[in-house]
Design a protein around this motif. Structure first.
Motif, mmCIF file in Angstrom:
data_model
loop_
_atom_site.group_PDB
_atom_site.id
_atom_site.type_symbol
_atom_site.label_atom_id
_atom_site.label_comp_id
_atom_site.label_asym_id
_atom_site.label_seq_id
_atom_site.Cartn_x
_atom_site.Cartn_y
_atom_site.Cartn_z
ATOM 1 N N ALA A 77 -30.218 -38.142 9.233
ATOM 2 C CA ALA A 77 -29.057 -37.421 9.755
ATOM 3 C C ALA A 77 -27.816 -37.764 8.936
ATOM 4 C CB ALA A 77 -28.836 -37.760 11.226
ATOM 5 N N ASP A 78 -27.765 -38.970 8.374
ATOM 6 C CA ASP A 78 -26.626 -39.437 7.575
ATOM 7 C C ASP A 78 -27.178 -40.157 6.348
ATOM 8 O OD1 ASP A 78 -24.568 -41.061 6.448
ATOM 9 O OD2 ASP A 78 -23.525 -41.157 8.369
ATOM 10 N N GLN A 79 -27.099 -39.496 5.191
ATOM 11 C CA GLN A 79 -27.707 -40.034 3.969
ATOM 12 C C GLN A 79 -27.112 -41.385 3.576
ATOM 13 O OE1 GLN A 79 -26.763 -38.188 0.139
ATOM 14 N NE2 GLN A 79 -28.971 -38.059 -0.267
ATOM 15 N N ALA A 80 -25.785 -41.490 3.543
ATOM 16 C CA ALA A 80 -25.149 -42.735 3.096
ATOM 17 C C ALA A 80 -25.516 -43.901 4.014
ATOM 18 C CB ALA A 80 -23.630 -42.564 3.030
ATOM 19 N N ALA A 81 -25.517 -43.671 5.313
ATOM 20 C CA ALA A 81 -25.871 -44.727 6.262
ATOM 21 C C ALA A 81 -27.333 -45.124 6.095
ATOM 22 C CB ALA A 81 -25.593 -44.274 7.695
ATOM 23 N N ALA A 82 -28.201 -44.146 5.888
ATOM 24 C CA ALA A 82 -29.629 -44.436 5.714
ATOM 25 C C ALA A 82 -29.866 -45.239 4.441
ATOM 26 C CB ALA A 82 -30.434 -43.151 5.694
ATOM 27 N N VAL A 83 -29.224 -44.849 3.352
ATOM 28 C CA VAL A 83 -29.385 -45.580 2.085
ATOM 29 C C VAL A 83 -28.911 -47.015 2.253
ATOM 30 C CG1 VAL A 83 -28.551 -45.751 -0.299
ATOM 31 C CG2 VAL A 83 -29.327 -43.541 0.594
ATOM 32 N N SER A 84 -27.779 -47.206 2.876
ATOM 33 C CA SER A 84 -27.249 -48.552 3.094
ATOM 34 C C SER A 84 -28.205 -49.388 3.946
ATOM 35 C CB SER A 84 -25.877 -48.463 3.772
ATOM 36 O OG SER A 84 -25.375 -49.742 4.028
ATOM 37 N N LEU A 121 -29.613 -31.979 6.525
ATOM 38 C CA LEU A 121 -29.620 -30.518 6.508
ATOM 39 C C LEU A 121 -28.428 -29.970 7.275
ATOM 40 C CD1 LEU A 121 -33.347 -29.504 7.133
ATOM 41 C CD2 LEU A 121 -32.040 -29.324 5.023
ATOM 42 N N LYS A 122 -27.837 -28.933 6.722
ATOM 43 C CA LYS A 122 -26.795 -28.192 7.424
ATOM 44 C C LYS A 122 -27.492 -27.098 8.228
ATOM 45 C CE LYS A 122 -23.627 -29.096 3.682
ATOM 46 N NZ LYS A 122 -23.460 -28.706 2.318
#
Length: 143
Positions: A77-84, A121-122
């Motif tokens: 749902a949140d790429q940056a948070a998932a990567v971190s 995804l949007k």
């Protein structure tokens, strides 16, 4: 058709260590295991339960060498948070020739297996990144 994919098998020198990383990364359950093989399954009652293939980690004597021929694409749902979060679990950034202008992030698990973290995804999105509008560069991209 009366056939389906039961599991994706991942070779590793340490099945429990690698399965533990993926268990934390995905929130899946460690269903069965011993020193030579460990199975992860989606959480019971989740949308993936009974649909997504299990992940089977098998002990092999040799270390990984070369780029994966098959990899996972994760859709958070949140790429940056998932990567971190994944980096905090032991993943590291990986360069497979993807270039600086792609919308996904390539990471490697503790054994060096590459995987992609896609953008969220949007509502209007219907397809994977760029696959319908342009060919993926060699050695790069989701899917």
């Amino acid at each position: 058709m009366d056939i389906r994919i039961q599991c994706l098998t991942i070779d590793t020198t340490d099945p429990l260590r690698l399965a533990t990383f993926w268990q934390a990364a995905l929130g899946w359950r460690l269903e069965t295991g011993n020193e030579n093989e460990v199975v992860l399954e989606p959480p019971k009652g989740s949308p993936e339960d009974g649909v997504a293939p299990d992940l089977l980690f098998l002990r092999v004597p040799e270390e990984k060498s070369g780029k994966n021929r098959l990899h996972l694409d994760l859709r958070p749902a949140d790429q940056a948070a998932a990567v971190s979060r994944l980096e905090g679990l032991g993943a590291r950034r990986a360069d497979v020739g993807q270039g600086p202008d792609v919308s996904w992030v390539v990471l490697a698990d503790p054994d060096g297996n590459e995987f992609c973290v896609l953008r969220a995804l949007k509502p209007a999105d219907q397809a994977y990144e760029g696959l319908q509008s342009q060919p993926a560069p060699t050695g790069a991209g989701p899917g």
